[in-house]
Design a protein around this motif. Structure first.
Motif, PDB file in Angstrom:
ATOM      1  N   UNK A   1      37.821  27.114  13.813  1.00  0.00           N
ATOM      2  CA  UNK A   1      38.464  26.454  12.674  1.00  0.00           C
ATOM      3  C   UNK A   1      38.780  25.015  13.038  1.00  0.00           C
ATOM      4  N   UNK A   2      38.453  24.100  12.140  1.00  0.00           N
ATOM      5  CA  UNK A   2      38.697  22.692  12.417  1.00  0.00           C
ATOM      6  C   UNK A   2      40.184  22.382  12.555  1.00  0.00           C
ATOM      7  N   UNK A   3      41.034  23.252  12.038  1.00  0.00           N
ATOM      8  CA  UNK A   3      42.486  23.036  12.105  1.00  0.00           C
ATOM      9  C   UNK A   3      43.091  23.537  13.414  1.00  0.00           C
ATOM     10  N   UNK A   4      42.272  24.073  14.292  1.00  0.00           N
ATOM     11  CA  UNK A   4      42.752  24.626  15.566  1.00  0.00           C
ATOM     12  C   UNK A   4      43.224  23.514  16.498  1.00  0.00           C
ATOM     13  N   UNK A   5      44.397  23.747  17.107  1.00  0.00           N
ATOM     14  CA  UNK A   5      44.922  22.869  18.149  1.00  0.00           C
ATOM     15  C   UNK A   5      45.338  23.782  19.300  1.00  0.00           C
ATOM     16  N   UNK A   6      44.765  23.560  20.471  1.00  0.00           N
ATOM     17  CA  UNK A   6      45.113  24.416  21.610  1.00  0.00           C
ATOM     18  C   UNK A   6      46.574  24.198  21.953  1.00  0.00           C
ATOM     19  N   UNK A   7      47.279  25.310  22.100  1.00  0.00           N
ATOM     20  CA  UNK A   7      48.713  25.260  22.329  1.00  0.00           C
ATOM     21  C   UNK A   7      49.119  26.345  23.315  1.00  0.00           C
ATOM     22  N   UNK A   8      49.921  25.983  24.286  1.00  0.00           N
ATOM     23  CA  UNK A   8      50.430  26.923  25.267  1.00  0.00           C
ATOM     24  C   UNK A   8      51.945  26.954  25.128  1.00  0.00           C
ATOM     25  N   UNK A   9      52.486  28.098  24.713  1.00  0.00           N
ATOM     26  CA  UNK A   9      53.927  28.187  24.494  1.00  0.00           C
ATOM     27  C   UNK A   9      54.725  27.990  25.783  1.00  0.00           C
ATOM     28  N   UNK A  10      54.062  28.067  26.933  1.00  0.00           N
ATOM     29  CA  UNK A  10      54.750  27.798  28.185  1.00  0.00           C
ATOM     30  C   UNK A  10      54.926  26.296  28.426  1.00  0.00           C
ATOM     31  N   UNK A  11      54.223  25.486  27.641  1.00  0.00           N
ATOM     32  CA  UNK A  11      54.388  24.025  27.663  1.00  0.00           C
ATOM     33  C   UNK A  11      54.578  23.572  26.215  1.00  0.00           C
ATOM     34  N   UNK A  12      55.711  23.933  25.614  1.00  0.00           N
ATOM     35  CA  UNK A  12      55.896  23.737  24.172  1.00  0.00           C
ATOM     36  C   UNK A  12      55.905  22.294  23.694  1.00  0.00           C
ATOM     37  N   UNK A  13      56.167  21.344  24.567  1.00  0.00           N
ATOM     38  CA  UNK A  13      56.187  19.951  24.131  1.00  0.00           C
ATOM     39  C   UNK A  13      54.864  19.242  24.380  1.00  0.00           C
ATOM     40  N   UNK A  14      53.910  19.931  24.966  1.00  0.00           N
ATOM     41  CA  UNK A  14      52.599  19.343  25.224  1.00  0.00           C
ATOM     42  C   UNK A  14      51.764  19.473  23.941  1.00  0.00           C
ATOM     43  N   UNK A  15      51.812  18.415  23.157  1.00  0.00           N
ATOM     44  CA  UNK A  15      51.147  18.383  21.862  1.00  0.00           C
ATOM     45  C   UNK A  15      50.194  17.195  21.798  1.00  0.00           C
ATOM     46  N   UNK A  16      49.292  17.188  20.820  1.00  0.00           N
ATOM     47  CA  UNK A  16      48.373  16.050  20.688  1.00  0.00           C
ATOM     48  C   UNK A  16      49.135  14.723  20.578  1.00  0.00           C
ATOM     49  N   UNK A  17      48.573  13.699  21.162  1.00  0.00           N
ATOM     50  CA  UNK A  17      49.250  12.392  21.200  1.00  0.00           C
ATOM     51  C   UNK A  17      49.545  11.841  19.808  1.00  0.00           C
ATOM     52  N   UNK A  18      48.678  12.121  18.823  1.00  0.00           N
ATOM     53  CA  UNK A  18      48.921  11.607  17.477  1.00  0.00           C
ATOM     54  C   UNK A  18      50.161  12.230  16.830  1.00  0.00           C
ATOM     55  N   UNK A  19      50.678  13.294  17.411  1.00  0.00           N
ATOM     56  CA  UNK A  19      51.866  13.942  16.874  1.00  0.00           C
ATOM     57  C   UNK A  19      53.145  13.393  17.493  1.00  0.00           C
ATOM     58  N   UNK A  20      53.034  12.532  18.445  1.00  0.00           N
ATOM     59  CA  UNK A  20      54.223  12.024  19.142  1.00  0.00           C
ATOM     60  C   UNK A  20      55.165  11.280  18.191  1.00  0.00           C
ATOM     61  N   UNK A  21      54.630  10.707  17.148  1.00  0.00           N
ATOM     62  CA  UNK A  21      55.461   9.930  16.223  1.00  0.00           C
ATOM     63  C   UNK A  21      56.173  10.813  15.198  1.00  0.00           C
ATOM     64  N   UNK A  22      55.768  12.060  15.110  1.00  0.00           N
ATOM     65  CA  UNK A  22      56.354  12.957  14.079  1.00  0.00           C
ATOM     66  C   UNK A  22      57.684  13.479  14.538  1.00  0.00           C
TER      67      UNK A  22
END
Length: 156
Positions: free
Chosen positions: A135-156
């Motif tokens: 799915x194009x909406x997929x973003x890999x996410x590890x709940x053990x590193x909950x703040x490790x998000x895509x850089x474009x989301x840093x401003x949100x």
């Protein structure tokens, strides 16, 4: 016979005795392998359809087998639909909805949006399981590193 042998009976236990599955166990194992192959084929068909941007056909979690070794369990379809409807309730087209570690809810969210009954907000699936990268909406996410998000989301 051992499962990895699929018919070979030359394995022996520690005492030198031939190891063999009972007829019922062998039948259950064969059914398991057949169902797994069928699920893998449905998944491959889904992957091809998404890559070709085929018209939307209803999605189902049946295309993704639960991985109990990863402590991975899906919501029932009824619960996933209920949660997806709640996410869409009152959501405007400029809304952003992130579904976190709940792919069964994400699947139902996509199904509801495909019906065209709602203003389509931006959605994404934050998920560890790489199978959902179809799915194009997929973003890999590890709940053990909950703040490790895509850089474009840093401003949100």
């Amino acid at each position: 016979m051992l499962p990895h042998d699929k018919g070979s009976s030359d394995e022996q236990d520690a005492d030198g005795n031939e190891v063999e599955l009972s007829g019922n166990a062998l039948s259950a194992l064969q059914q398991f392998y057949a169902e797994r192959e069928e699920n893998e084929q449905r998944f491959q068909d889904l992957k091809v359809a998404l890559e070709q941007q085929a018209p939307h056909t209803p999605l189902s979690m049946d295309m993704f087998m639960e991985d109990w070794n990863a402590s991975q369990f899906w919501y029932t379809e009824e619960t996933a639909v209920l949660l997806a409807r709640q996410l869409l309730e009152g959501a405007a087209s400029d809304a952003n909805i992130a579904v976190i570690s709940a792919p069964s809810v994400f699947i139902q969210l996509k199904n509801l949006l495909a019906k065209g009954d709602h203003n389509p907000p931006q959605i994404c699936l934050l998920e560890f399981d790489q199978r959902f990268d179809v799915f194009e909406e997929f973003v890999r996410y590890d709940f053990e590193s909950p703040t490790k998000l895509p850089s474009q989301w840093k401003r949100i």
